[in-house]
Design a protein around this motif. Structure first.
Motif, short mmCIF file in Angstrom:
data_model
loop_
_atom_site.label_atom_id
_atom_site.label_comp_id
_atom_site.label_asym_id
_atom_site.label_seq_id
_atom_site.Cartn_x
_atom_site.Cartn_y
_atom_site.Cartn_z
N LYS A 148 8.73 45.92 16.41
CA LYS A 148 7.76 45.56 17.45
C LYS A 148 7.65 46.66 18.50
CE LYS A 148 7.55 40.76 16.62
NZ LYS A 148 8.67 39.84 16.66
N GLN A 149 6.50 46.67 19.16
CA GLN A 149 6.24 47.69 20.19
C GLN A 149 5.73 47.01 21.46
OE1 GLN A 149 4.42 51.14 17.32
NE2 GLN A 149 3.03 49.53 17.91
N ILE A 150 6.04 47.62 22.59
CA ILE A 150 5.44 47.19 23.86
C ILE A 150 4.71 48.39 24.45
CG2 ILE A 150 5.87 46.38 26.22
CD1 ILE A 150 8.35 44.92 25.17
N VAL A 151 3.46 48.18 24.84
CA VAL A 151 2.70 49.23 25.54
C VAL A 151 2.38 48.68 26.91
CG1 VAL A 151 0.59 50.59 25.58
CG2 VAL A 151 1.71 50.12 23.39
N SER A 152 2.98 49.26 27.94
CA SER A 152 2.76 48.77 29.29
C SER A 152 1.78 49.67 30.02
CB SER A 152 4.11 48.70 30.03
OG SER A 152 3.92 48.21 31.32
N LEU A 153 0.61 49.13 30.33
CA LEU A 153 -0.44 49.91 30.99
C LEU A 153 -0.30 49.76 32.50
CD1 LEU A 153 -3.40 48.74 28.69
CD2 LEU A 153 -2.08 50.85 28.48
#
Ligand SMILES: C[S@@+](CC[C@H](N)C(=O)[O-])C[C@H]1O[C@@H](n2cnc3c(N)ncnc32)[C@H](O)[C@@H]1O
Length: 359
Positions: free
Chosen positions: A84-89
């Motif tokens: 899984k990945q998290i992309v925090s904008l």
């Protein structure tokens, strides 16, 4: 430095909202609302916040944390365990990666994106303090001037969210695999963007990530007395809530996802989330931490913030993701007692139940 998209003062003021957020988080941690061993490194002058602000930040943290854990657990019982990945904008000085490492919940990859002014400061702080730097592992490369960090499981990169081509570029640089289950987080970020830009961003993410959850936490209801005052306050500080009139209701927050390619979407205001979806035991614990008598203001404040999320679920692992649908599933499976906030037993319901759910 002058931004190509707006004046220095607006970008600078929006960046400064990050310092305020960090300071409020530290205030909460010091009072015992939540644990975060790392936020202290990002705050120069600790400030005590009022009980209502502390409680508001706790509510935000607890509700996003609940969704985040659902995301991390999704699909874990199937034979195909997914990375899984998290992309925090607009991640600011968020310490999520460091917390998840301690809790053994860290996903395969966390990518944080913000203006270069912010990522440079973050890179300097991470490089300065050993407890932060150690979490990156031995294979890490920190460039303070460029505001970049590359490590095996954490990347920090600068980009202006108004420039989608730069986002494409940094996803490549970060080795993000768009086919993997991905959580996209935008906490108090989209609301500062021009509505055309935030719609384009939502559409871009929806197209790019077929297995993803996009969580947005931000303000709502600009048109009543409190909403007008909220708009005025932020405008006078140089960071107007540019997106608020475009998505003034829960329905509008949902439409932003559905109209821009997302399969499903839900939105709930923070008053409902706090009362119905935050762990009751923990809520009782934090309600004893400080003297609190601003009940009317508290409800009004919470009604002016919301969480909305878009769901793209090609793999079929997010079918019961969300506040209401997940709980409804647990209820229907008999894993949970169906008692409302007044202690009344309810009749069984099946997933999903959110009246604001759009398909
Ligand atoms: C209120 S802070 C929130 C920080 C973090 N998400 C949190 O919840 O603690 C907003 C953040 O969004 C970032 N931001 C706003 N507009 C941006 C843009 N156009 N490009 C990159 N970052 C942006 C700001 O620099 C700031 O760090």
């Amino acid at each position: 430095m002058e931004s190509s998209h707006g004046s220095f003062s607006v970008d600078g003021a929006v960046q400064a909202t990050n310092d305020e957020a960090s300071s409020s988080k530290l205030s909460c941690v010091k009072k015992g609302y939540m644990q975060d061993a790392y936020i202290q490194y990002f705050v120069r002058k600790p400030t005590r916040r009022s009980p209502i602000i502390n409680r508001g930040y706790y509510a935000r943290w607890a509700s996003i944390r609940k969704l985040l854990l659902q995301f991390l657990e999704a699909g874990s019982s199937s034979n195909n365990q997914h990375k899984k990945q998290i992309v925090s904008l607009g991640a600011g000085f968020d310490t999520l990666f460091f917390q998840l490492q301690d809790e053994n919940h860290a996903p395969h990859l966390v990518l944080e994106v913000d203006f270069k002014e912010v990522t440079s400061k973050k890179a300097i702080i991470i490089d300065t303090y050993e407890p932060l730097r150690a979490k990156l592992g031995s294979n890490s490369d920190i460039s303070k001037e460029q505001g970049k960090i590359f490590s095996d499981h954490y990347k920090l990169l600068p980009a202006d969210l108004r420039d989608l081509s730069s986002l494409d570029l940094i996803l490549d640089q970060a080795n993000i695999d768009p086919s993997l289950p991905t959580l996209i987080l935008a906490e108090c970020v989209l609301i500062y963007l021009d509505p055309d830009v935030s719609r384009a961003l939502v559409q871009w993410a929806g197209k790019k990530f077929p297995n993803s959850i996009f969580i947005v936490y931000e303000q709502i209801h600009p048109d009543d007395g409190f909403g007008r005052q909220m708009l005025k306050n932020l405008e006078s500080r140089g960071c107007p809530l540019l997106g608020l009139h475009d998505t003034p209701t829960l329905e509008a927050k949902i439409r932003r996802f559905i109209d821009h390619g997302w399969q499903r979407s839900e939105a709930l205001d923070m008053d409902v989330i706090y009362n119905q979806h935050i762990d009751q035991k923990d809520r009782k614990r934090i309600e004893r931490l400080e003297l609190f008598d601003e009940f009317e203001e508290w409800h009004i404040l919470q009604e002016h913030y919301c969480i909305s999320y878009g769901i793209n679920d090609q793999l079929g692992i997010f079918s019961c993701f969300g506040f209401q649908s997940r709980e409804a599933k647990e209820l229907s499976e008999g894993k949970k007692e169906d008692i409302d906030i007044h202690g009344r037993r309810q009749s069984p319901i099946s997933c999903p139940i959110n009246p604001y759910t759009a398909q």
